[in-house]
Design an enzyme around this catalytic site. Structure first.
Site, PDB file in Angstrom:
ATOM      1  N   HIS A   7     -21.005  -7.939   0.796  1.00 24.55           N
ATOM      2  CA  HIS A   7     -20.622  -7.770  -0.539  1.00 24.55           C
ATOM      3  C   HIS A   7     -22.150  -7.723  -1.442  1.00 24.55           C
ATOM      4  O   HIS A   7     -23.027  -8.013  -0.762  1.00 24.55           O
ATOM      5  CB  HIS A   7     -19.611  -8.864  -0.940  1.00 24.55           C
ATOM      6  CG  HIS A   7     -20.299 -10.282  -0.512  1.00 24.55           C
ATOM      7  ND1 HIS A   7     -19.889 -10.978   0.562  1.00 24.55           N
ATOM      8  CD2 HIS A   7     -21.023 -11.281  -1.388  1.00 24.55           C
ATOM      9  CE1 HIS A   7     -20.480 -12.142   0.600  1.00 24.55           C
ATOM     10  NE2 HIS A   7     -21.119 -12.320  -0.600  1.00 24.55           N
ATOM     11  N   GLU A  43     -14.947 -17.679  -7.794  1.00 22.75           N
ATOM     12  CA  GLU A  43     -15.102 -16.250  -7.451  1.00 22.75           C
ATOM     13  C   GLU A  43     -14.041 -15.373  -7.349  1.00 22.75           C
ATOM     14  O   GLU A  43     -12.920 -15.700  -7.070  1.00 22.75           O
ATOM     15  CB  GLU A  43     -16.029 -16.245  -6.238  1.00 22.75           C
ATOM     16  CG  GLU A  43     -15.227 -16.937  -5.081  1.00 22.75           C
ATOM     17  CD  GLU A  43     -15.364 -16.115  -3.714  1.00 22.75           C
ATOM     18  OE1 GLU A  43     -16.320 -16.904  -2.895  1.00 22.75           O
ATOM     19  OE2 GLU A  43     -14.651 -15.240  -3.409  1.00 22.75           O
ATOM     20  N   GLN A  60     -18.461  -9.319  -5.189  1.00 25.14           N
ATOM     21  CA  GLN A  60     -18.054 -10.824  -5.319  1.00 25.14           C
ATOM     22  C   GLN A  60     -18.474 -11.242  -6.621  1.00 25.14           C
ATOM     23  O   GLN A  60     -19.822 -11.465  -7.015  1.00 25.14           O
ATOM     24  CB  GLN A  60     -18.759 -11.473  -4.271  1.00 25.14           C
ATOM     25  CG  GLN A  60     -18.584 -13.014  -4.409  1.00 25.14           C
ATOM     26  CD  GLN A  60     -19.163 -13.644  -3.123  1.00 25.14           C
ATOM     27  OE1 GLN A  60     -20.461 -13.814  -3.023  1.00 25.14           O
ATOM     28  NE2 GLN A  60     -18.303 -14.574  -2.339  1.00 25.14           N
ATOM     29  N   HIS A  84     -27.025 -11.842  -5.323  1.00 22.85           N
ATOM     30  CA  HIS A  84     -27.568 -11.705  -3.874  1.00 22.85           C
ATOM     31  C   HIS A  84     -26.626 -10.466  -3.145  1.00 22.85           C
ATOM     32  O   HIS A  84     -25.793 -10.076  -3.750  1.00 22.85           O
ATOM     33  CB  HIS A  84     -27.032 -12.864  -3.085  1.00 22.85           C
ATOM     34  CG  HIS A  84     -25.567 -13.105  -3.135  1.00 22.85           C
ATOM     35  ND1 HIS A  84     -24.832 -13.976  -4.127  1.00 22.85           N
ATOM     36  CD2 HIS A  84     -24.646 -13.036  -2.159  1.00 22.85           C
ATOM     37  CE1 HIS A  84     -23.678 -14.184  -3.620  1.00 22.85           C
ATOM     38  NE2 HIS A  84     -23.464 -13.595  -2.510  1.00 22.85           N
ATOM     39  N   GLU A 134     -27.473 -12.860   2.011  1.00 22.01           N
ATOM     40  CA  GLU A 134     -26.631 -13.634   2.957  1.00 22.01           C
ATOM     41  C   GLU A 134     -26.135 -13.193   4.056  1.00 22.01           C
ATOM     42  O   GLU A 134     -26.087 -11.876   4.202  1.00 22.01           O
ATOM     43  CB  GLU A 134     -25.359 -13.799   1.648  1.00 22.01           C
ATOM     44  CG  GLU A 134     -23.976 -14.617   2.462  1.00 22.01           C
ATOM     45  CD  GLU A 134     -22.802 -14.772   1.540  1.00 22.01           C
ATOM     46  OE1 GLU A 134     -23.101 -14.342   0.281  1.00 22.01           O
ATOM     47  OE2 GLU A 134     -21.837 -14.838   1.937  1.00 22.01           O
TER      48      GLU A 134
HETATM   49  C1  V0V Z   1     -34.119 -17.816  -6.730  1.00 20.24           C
HETATM   50  N1  V0V Z   1     -34.735 -17.207  -6.602  1.00 20.24           N
HETATM   51  C2  V0V Z   1     -34.258 -16.217  -6.510  1.00 20.24           C
HETATM   52  C3  V0V Z   1     -32.602 -16.299  -6.346  1.00 20.24           C
HETATM   53  N2  V0V Z   1     -32.551 -17.521  -6.659  1.00 20.24           N
HETATM   54  N3  V0V Z   1     -34.783 -14.788  -6.261  1.00 20.24           N
HETATM   55  C4  V0V Z   1     -34.058 -13.809  -6.038  1.00 20.24           C
HETATM   56  N4  V0V Z   1     -32.440 -13.981  -6.044  1.00 20.24           N
HETATM   57  C5  V0V Z   1     -32.006 -15.081  -6.441  1.00 20.24           C
HETATM   58  N5  V0V Z   1     -30.716 -15.300  -6.354  1.00 20.24           N
HETATM   59  C6  V0V Z   1     -36.472 -17.401  -6.692  1.00 20.24           C
HETATM   60  C7  V0V Z   1     -36.757 -17.864  -8.026  1.00 20.24           C
HETATM   61  O1  V0V Z   1     -36.743 -16.985  -8.903  1.00 20.24           O
HETATM   62  C8  V0V Z   1     -37.675 -18.824  -7.735  1.00 20.24           C
HETATM   63  O2  V0V Z   1     -38.946 -17.879  -7.722  1.00 20.24           O
HETATM   64  C9  V0V Z   1     -37.633 -19.443  -6.407  1.00 20.24           C
HETATM   65  O3  V0V Z   1     -36.671 -18.284  -5.582  1.00 20.24           O
HETATM   66  C10 V0V Z   1     -37.248 -20.638  -6.250  1.00 20.24           C
HETATM   67  O4  V0V Z   1     -35.950 -20.605  -7.080  1.00 20.24           O
HETATM   68  P1  V0V Z   1     -35.345 -21.853  -8.028  1.00 20.24           P
HETATM   69  O5  V0V Z   1     -34.863 -21.233  -9.341  1.00 20.24           O
HETATM   70  O6  V0V Z   1     -36.550 -22.922  -8.068  1.00 20.24           O
HETATM   71  O7  V0V Z   1     -34.100 -22.340  -7.052  1.00 20.24           O
HETATM   72  P2  V0V Z   1     -34.028 -23.321  -5.663  1.00 20.24           P
HETATM   73  O8  V0V Z   1     -35.154 -23.125  -4.984  1.00 20.24           O
HETATM   74  O9  V0V Z   1     -33.397 -24.618  -6.023  1.00 20.24           O
HETATM   75  O10 V0V Z   1     -33.033 -22.570  -5.136  1.00 20.24           O
HETATM   76  C11 V0V Z   1     -32.974 -21.253  -4.753  1.00 20.24           C
HETATM   77  C12 V0V Z   1     -32.112 -20.938  -3.457  1.00 20.24           C
HETATM   78  C13 V0V Z   1     -30.726 -21.155  -3.885  1.00 20.24           C
HETATM   79  C14 V0V Z   1     -32.145 -19.352  -2.903  1.00 20.24           C
HETATM   80  C15 V0V Z   1     -32.661 -21.722  -2.531  1.00 20.24           C
HETATM   81  O11 V0V Z   1     -30.257 -20.488  -4.920  1.00 20.24           O
HETATM   82  C16 V0V Z   1     -29.876 -21.298  -2.514  1.00 20.24           C
HETATM   83  O12 V0V Z   1     -29.455 -22.069  -1.753  1.00 20.24           O
HETATM   84  N6  V0V Z   1     -29.201 -20.198  -2.211  1.00 20.24           N
HETATM   85  C17 V0V Z   1     -28.061 -20.014  -1.545  1.00 20.24           C
HETATM   86  C18 V0V Z   1     -26.485 -20.610  -1.818  1.00 20.24           C
HETATM   87  C19 V0V Z   1     -26.022 -19.750  -3.176  1.00 20.24           C
HETATM   88  O13 V0V Z   1     -26.679 -19.119  -3.765  1.00 20.24           O
HETATM   89  N7  V0V Z   1     -24.795 -19.946  -3.269  1.00 20.24           N
HETATM   90  C20 V0V Z   1     -24.045 -19.137  -4.387  1.00 20.24           C
HETATM   91  C21 V0V Z   1     -23.172 -18.104  -3.744  1.00 20.24           C
HETATM   92  P3  V0V Z   1     -40.182 -18.114  -8.578  1.00 20.24           P
HETATM   93  O14 V0V Z   1     -39.797 -18.280  -9.994  1.00 20.24           O
HETATM   94  O15 V0V Z   1     -40.822 -19.454  -7.998  1.00 20.24           O
HETATM   95  O16 V0V Z   1     -41.165 -16.973  -8.190  1.00 20.24           O
HETATM   96  S1  V0V Z   1     -21.986 -18.645  -2.844  1.00 20.24           S
HETATM   97  C22 V0V Z   1     -21.408 -17.402  -1.741  1.00 20.24           C
HETATM   98  O17 V0V Z   1     -21.804 -16.199  -1.821  1.00 20.24           O
HETATM   99  C23 V0V Z   1     -20.023 -17.367  -1.273  1.00 20.24           C
HETATM  100  C24 V0V Z   1     -19.371 -18.559  -1.141  1.00 20.24           C
HETATM  101  C25 V0V Z   1     -19.752 -16.343  -0.454  1.00 20.24           C
HETATM  102  O18 V0V Z   1     -20.460 -15.056  -0.498  1.00 20.24           O
HETATM  103  O19 V0V Z   1     -18.722 -16.608   0.289  1.00 20.24           O
HETATM  104 CO    CO Z   2     -21.735 -14.238  -1.311  1.00 17.41          CO
END
Ligand code: V0V
Ligand code: CO
Length: 146
Positions: A7, A43, A60, A84, A134
């Site tokens: 996705h 979602e 998604q 993502h 992911e």
């Molecule tokens: C953050 N950054 C990204 C980003 N999110 N870059 C590209 N794409 C993204 N989505 C960059 C951000 O610009 C910062 O860069 C740096 O990473 C640190 O970001 P932050 O804003 O300080 O945020 P953090 O570090 O607190 O969190 C970022 C992470 C977090 C990736 C660690 O979003 C995470 O744990 N994601 C995984 C879970 C998730 O996203 N769940 C929602 C979808 P600079 O500014 O320092 O250069 S749930 C899902 O998909 C499901 C249920 C499914 O598929 O079934």
């Molecule tokens: Co997802």
């Protein structure tokens, strides 16, 4: 082995309005919807096509359920858009371990629950040329009752 685009995750402020845009503009219908409290998202999965590995590719659409969720934080910084991409695999544990060995940060020790009973983990965007990535293993298809 990663065998499909499972996705593309798209962050939005208003899930119902965004679903309606995809329906009215492209004719894509909601295949499944759910709330994932752990991830802080509501979602909708819009199925685009089946894939040759027996899976499918979806859009998604994601709306945050709480202010401290990763999607809410991302929306506040970037506005709506592609959040993502997700690759599908038959074995998320093995693929995550192999990718970790290459020096990419895998965000979860153990895969967590994803959409439709899948098991998911994420790779850090800073290790993936700016793309939050992911990995997904779909829930096994239930065999029909005899
Ligand atoms: C953050 N950054 C990204 C980003 N999110 N870059 C590209 N794409 C993204 N989505 C960059 C951000 O610009 C910062 O860069 C740096 O990473 C640190 O970001 P932050 O804003 O300080 O945020 P953090 O570090 O607190 O969190 C970022 C992470 C977090 C990736 C660690 O979003 C995470 O744990 N994601 C995984 C879970 C998730 O996203 N769940 C929602 C979808 P600079 O500014 O320092 O250069 S749930 C899902 O998909 C499901 C249920 C499914 O598929 O079934
Ligand atoms: Co997802």
């Amino acid at each position: 082995m990663l065998t499909r685009i499972d996705h593309i995750g798209i962050a939005c402020f208003d899930l119902d309005r965004t679903v309606e845009f995809y329906r009215a503009t492209y004719g894509f219908e909601v295949f499944h919807s759910e709330v994932n409290e752990e991830q802080g998202v509501r979602e909708a999965m819009l199925k685009i096509n089946d894939t040759s590995d027996g899976g499918a590719s979806y859009l998604q659409l994601l709306e945050p359920t709480r202010e401290d969720s990763t999607v809410a934080k991302w929306l506040a910084k970037n506005g709506e858009g592609v959040h993502h991409i997700a690759f599908g695999t038959a074995d998320v544990d093995a693929d995550a371990a192999a990718i970790k060995d290459k020096g990419v940060r895998v965000l979860y020790e153990e895969p967590r629950r994803g959409s439709m009973g899948s098991r998911i983990t994420f790779l850090h965007p800073k290790d993936c040329h700016g793309v939050l990535t992911e990995l997904v293993t779909s829930a096994p298809v239930e065999s029909p009752e005899h």
